[in-house]
Design a protein around this motif. Sequence first.
Motif: not given
Lengths: 436, 323
Positions: A71, A92-94, A115, A117-118, A120
Amino acid sequence: MIVNRLLTLGSSRLRYALLPPTLPTPDPLPAPLSVTLLSDQNLKQGMGGREALLRLKETPGKAFRLQKGDSVAKGQILELLDKGQAVIAPISGVIASMTPYVGDYGRVYLSLTIEAAESDLLPEAPPFQREDMFRAAPGLPGKPCLPETPPQRVIISGLGSDVLATNNQYVLKTRIKDLEAGMDWIRNTWPGAAIHLMVAEGQQKDWQKHKTCTVHGVAPVYPQASPRLLHRAVTGKEAPAESPLEEAGTLVLQAEALAAMGVLYATGVPPLHKLVQVMGKDGVGHLVSACIGTPVSTVLAHLGLKAEYGDRVILGGPMTGYAVYQDDFPVCPDTDTLLIQAPERGVPCQTPACLNCGACTRICPARVPVNLMLRVLEAGHYEEAAESFDLMSCIDCGLCSFVCPGQIPIFQYIQLAKYEHRRHLADEALRQEVAS
Amino acid sequence: MTASSPRFTISSAPFIHCGHTTARRHLLIMAAALPALVPGILHFGGPAAAVLLLAVGSAMVWELLFQKLFRRPSRAHDGGAALTGLLIAMLMPPAMPWWAVIAATGLAIVLGRELYGGTGAHPFNPVALTTALLLISWPQLYDLDRTFLHHSLDFSAVWPLVEVKAMGAQAAARFSLMDLFLGREIACIGTGCAAGLLLGGLFLMAKGICRFEICLSFILGILLTATAFHLADPARYAGPLFHLLTGSTLFAAFFLMPEDAGSPVLPLPMLLFGLLGGVLVMLIRNIGAYSDGVVFAVLLMNLLTPILDRMRPKALGRSSWEK
């Protein structure tokens, strides 16, 4: 942009696109769901290609600092290895994928896809340290390349990196506070460095009241904003052609890069939006503000522009940019221009014989004898070109190809020759190291 | 990056071009030759037109044959061969026999251009080379006084340059400068009308196709040297304007000297190239064996070009010319 006069005693002159008096409002793109970042893995000039790719693939135990599935937080500086340039996560994401990508002339990158993330993640938000600027710089808009040794002078370029780019002019007009913060950082970090601001001729008076930097006017004729020509305009001397400009004590920053540094210095949060001048096939320009890493297709879809099979999608300007073959190529920190070109508008690929008309030699701003050099380049004698025909003096403006009546890809020959010459020098140095 | 998007074309930078092409360049030179050609054909009639057409056609056929034979890609669309043929015909008397025209274009295309690698790679100007070869091999074909025996002209049918070489400067007085300027003299097909040549030359210089440095310094070289000769012995040597307007001086100034492959490209070398060429023409005319030595002067200057090309400024950031 192109001035083709009826009376062409000289050659056609190319001018930088200037912003209109009423400034356009950059169109802000929504944050993308997935971004791709290209992390530059070249060690130094001439050390790209196979060596860098092998190094990426054979790092013992893949001891990267990042792994697929990690992450990342928005604004986090991502470093893959101890050396090599960092990138900054714009969302923010993976991390969804990590693959090596080989660009032009053996430039090797690791392409990181993030990708969203749902929600931040909150950034770790450590207090901003002065040395963090050096780590973060390659990921900032404008891609400032900060030297480790303090420079004697910092030249801020207010004209574009290519004929169509207007991002620097826009920043100069609208983000004075950020620019001043950037200059503060320079003064605090390198107290001995003089700051020079280069603006288009006639616009100096807007800046005269700022006593902190010396303002110079530059004729908006391409390629006067090329770093080595700016160095000459400021110092009156020419930097040695064989060594990087940093060794002559000069650092050239794009105005947008300085503003980004200013934001990071003032707020501790790296800015991640990049001004991009987009031009579709209709020739209408749009100034957009896109998140770094946004795929080209997203930018085009937002503007309602179409790129079809056979078109050219050009990043980085019509003179010195590069064409990509997929529209999911990302907007990079140094992508100032994005151009869609219909097939019939392009320059055909051909290698006819040189007429020896001399247009290239007369237009060359670096006084390279292009007509003589081309003959040895065509034969592949790159060392001779560097020794006798001033190959390394070339400032990569592309004007020789622009005026060539034979439409010979001279610029491409020169780029290839420079790459091969640098590789040859690196090989020689390595061989001597082994021998001693 | 996935593989789902449409495939785009990639190519090398730069992606824009100023629009000047080789074919356009050659076409403009041919257009610039017209003002000089039309009066020539009006004066000398059908035979002149026949020589012109045969030269252009045979030059293109020679090029086609050579490129087929040696399996080279055809460059007929460039117009280089047609231009060479046109310029050769302009330097021929109207009464040239057909076999000589075909031989001349063959020599120019095969020996002058293609054997060296074609367009731009030839060290000598193919037009000057061929004319010089023919002038040495068949001097009688270029004897203008003989070729006009069957013509009835409304002006003096003697060749001014030969007249002056044989009779001294007082012969020059028989030709009015205005007649010479307007092309009322016997001359080769395309070299007679100085006004037309000047018109075409000005057009080419304004378009930047003929470098004005070469053209003007060549004319200056002619004028200076002719004046020096005239002042030294006014009875023997004709004045500068006479030499400028007769023979193929202006033709050489605008169509032979600035030819791309054989001329230097930087200002100072171009000035020297033109100036020395002008001096050489006058030396050959006044103390050499030929009455009009322009083609030999052009060939000798072509030989000097590689040396002149080395006179160049230091490139950006170089401390010496060579490492």
